[in-house]
Motif scaffolding. Structure first.
Motif, mmCIF file in Angstrom:
data_model
loop_
_atom_site.group_PDB
_atom_site.id
_atom_site.type_symbol
_atom_site.label_atom_id
_atom_site.label_comp_id
_atom_site.label_asym_id
_atom_site.label_seq_id
_atom_site.Cartn_x
_atom_site.Cartn_y
_atom_site.Cartn_z
ATOM 1 N N ARG A 99 36.108 48.499 80.092
ATOM 2 C CA ARG A 99 36.897 48.984 78.949
ATOM 3 C C ARG A 99 37.692 50.239 79.294
ATOM 4 O O ARG A 99 38.575 50.647 78.536
ATOM 5 C CB ARG A 99 35.967 49.246 77.755
ATOM 6 C CG ARG A 99 35.402 47.979 77.134
ATOM 7 C CD ARG A 99 34.356 48.295 76.078
ATOM 8 N NE ARG A 99 33.104 48.741 76.689
ATOM 9 C CZ ARG A 99 32.128 47.916 77.050
ATOM 10 N NH1 ARG A 99 32.256 46.607 76.878
ATOM 11 N NH2 ARG A 99 31.016 48.381 77.600
ATOM 12 N N ASN A 100 37.372 50.844 80.436
ATOM 13 C CA ASN A 100 38.070 52.066 80.836
ATOM 14 C C ASN A 100 39.163 51.824 81.890
ATOM 15 O O ASN A 100 39.735 52.783 82.411
ATOM 16 C CB ASN A 100 37.064 53.079 81.400
ATOM 17 C CG ASN A 100 36.096 53.566 80.332
ATOM 18 O OD1 ASN A 100 36.424 53.571 79.143
ATOM 19 N ND2 ASN A 100 34.893 53.960 80.749
ATOM 20 N N ILE A 101 39.432 50.570 82.197
ATOM 21 C CA ILE A 101 40.467 50.272 83.192
ATOM 22 C C ILE A 101 41.841 50.621 82.620
ATOM 23 O O ILE A 101 42.231 50.143 81.557
ATOM 24 C CB ILE A 101 40.426 48.788 83.609
ATOM 25 C CG1 ILE A 101 39.061 48.444 84.216
ATOM 26 C CG2 ILE A 101 41.549 48.480 84.593
ATOM 27 C CD1 ILE A 101 38.726 49.227 85.452
ATOM 28 N N ARG A 102 42.562 51.463 83.341
ATOM 29 C CA ARG A 102 43.894 51.893 82.896
ATOM 30 C C ARG A 102 44.986 51.574 83.914
ATOM 31 O O ARG A 102 46.143 51.433 83.554
ATOM 32 C CB ARG A 102 43.891 53.410 82.633
ATOM 33 C CG ARG A 102 43.028 53.821 81.447
ATOM 34 C CD ARG A 102 43.614 53.283 80.150
ATOM 35 N NE ARG A 102 42.806 53.638 78.992
ATOM 36 C CZ ARG A 102 41.815 52.893 78.509
ATOM 37 N NH1 ARG A 102 41.514 51.731 79.096
ATOM 38 N NH2 ARG A 102 41.132 53.279 77.453
ATOM 39 N N GLU A 103 44.617 51.469 85.190
ATOM 40 C CA GLU A 103 45.639 51.231 86.209
ATOM 41 C C GLU A 103 45.059 50.418 87.351
ATOM 42 O O GLU A 103 44.003 50.755 87.891
ATOM 43 C CB GLU A 103 46.183 52.565 86.732
ATOM 44 C CG GLU A 103 47.361 52.422 87.696
ATOM 45 C CD GLU A 103 47.883 53.777 88.145
ATOM 46 O OE1 GLU A 103 47.520 54.203 89.264
ATOM 47 O OE2 GLU A 103 48.646 54.415 87.381
ATOM 48 N N CYS A 160 37.431 53.892 90.304
ATOM 49 C CA CYS A 160 36.576 52.742 90.000
ATOM 50 C C CYS A 160 36.532 51.844 91.227
ATOM 51 O O CYS A 160 37.571 51.374 91.688
ATOM 52 C CB CYS A 160 37.122 51.980 88.792
ATOM 53 S SG CYS A 160 36.216 50.451 88.431
ATOM 54 N N ASN A 189 42.129 52.449 88.827
ATOM 55 C CA ASN A 189 42.060 53.782 88.204
ATOM 56 C C ASN A 189 42.228 54.892 89.235
ATOM 57 O O ASN A 189 41.489 55.884 89.248
ATOM 58 C CB ASN A 189 40.749 53.963 87.440
ATOM 59 C CG ASN A 189 40.778 53.278 86.086
ATOM 60 O OD1 ASN A 189 41.777 52.689 85.696
ATOM 61 N ND2 ASN A 189 39.666 53.338 85.368
ATOM 62 N N ARG A 190 43.204 54.691 90.126
ATOM 63 C CA ARG A 190 43.553 55.679 91.151
ATOM 64 C C ARG A 190 42.363 56.051 92.043
ATOM 65 O O ARG A 190 42.209 57.194 92.470
ATOM 66 C CB ARG A 190 44.148 56.925 90.497
ATOM 67 C CG ARG A 190 45.384 56.596 89.663
ATOM 68 C CD ARG A 190 46.014 57.803 89.042
ATOM 69 N NE ARG A 190 47.172 57.396 88.245
ATOM 70 C CZ ARG A 190 47.958 58.242 87.576
ATOM 71 N NH1 ARG A 190 47.699 59.546 87.611
ATOM 72 N NH2 ARG A 190 48.975 57.792 86.873
ATOM 73 N N SER A 241 50.274 44.731 85.493
ATOM 74 C CA SER A 241 50.065 44.744 84.048
ATOM 75 C C SER A 241 48.996 43.715 83.710
ATOM 76 O O SER A 241 48.837 42.719 84.424
ATOM 77 C CB SER A 241 51.365 44.395 83.311
ATOM 78 O OG SER A 241 52.377 45.331 83.617
#
Length: 202
Positions: free
Chosen positions: A182-186, A156, A152-153, A200
């Motif tokens: 649940r908040n992992i995006r990248e 996290c 997350n850049r 991915s």
């Protein structure tokens, strides 16, 4: 009477001086257009094509190309151009005949590739249940040497837990997540050679 004669003379003089000037058409001599003669010679591209034909797999073509290159000053430009066109076409046809459609494609240089999987486990400590999240990095390349992991850049924190480095194909490296999974995006892996892999989910 003298006055009348004087007036008549003046009138005649004015009339004689007031003749309308008529323009005579100019006689123009048509100029002859000389034909433009240019020194016809091979272009740079044509010379490069001729030079490449020296390595043609067709021996006769290769020998003829060598001859023309050594006698460009005395060879007919149109003749050489016709030879270049024919030689390139024959070379292309030669390669097409030798190509086997059943041959496997040539291997391509593949870039390093990875994917991630999030694993959540519940641990019971007495009467309390603690949720623990892990991030598993799976290698899809023969060998990947990790330098650091960015989740997350950088928002996290991920702490190393287990797994060998470099990571070989199909194996994984495990990290403990200090944030809500649940908040992992990248998820980005930074390799030792400086490359970055944005992964991915599996």
């Amino acid at each position: 009477m003298k006055r009348l004669i004087i007036l008549t003379s003046v009138a005649l003089m004015v009339t004689g001086c007031d003749k309308t000037k008529t323009d005579t058409p100019d006689k123009t001599t048509p100029t002859e257009v000389q034909p433009v003669t240019e020194h016809d010679e091979l272009t740079v591209v044509e010379k490069e094509d001729l030079n490449s034909l020296r390595t043609s797999p067709i021996e006769e073509t290769a020998n003829q190309a060598e001859f023309y290159l050594n006698h460009l000053d005395t060879s007919s430009v149109q003749e050489v151009r016709a030879f270049i066109k024919k030689g390139l076409e024959e070379w292309e046809a030669f390669n097409s005949e030798r190509a086997d459609p059943n041959d496997p494609p040539l291997p391509e240089n593949t870039e390093a590739s990875m994917e991630y999987r999030i694993e959540v486990k519940n641990h019971v400590y007495g009467s309390s249940v603690v949720e623990t999240a892990y991030l598993n990095l799976i290698s899809l390349s023969d060998s990947i040497e990790m330098d650091k992991l960015i989740v997350n850049r950088g928002n996290c924190r991920a702490d190393y837990r287990s797994g060998a480095n470099p990571i070989t194909y199909g194996n994984s490296m495990r990290f403990f997540l200090n944030c809500d999974p649940r908040n992992i995006r990248e998820v980005t892996a930074v390799l030792k050679d400086g490359r970055q892999i944005v992964m991915s989910p599996q």
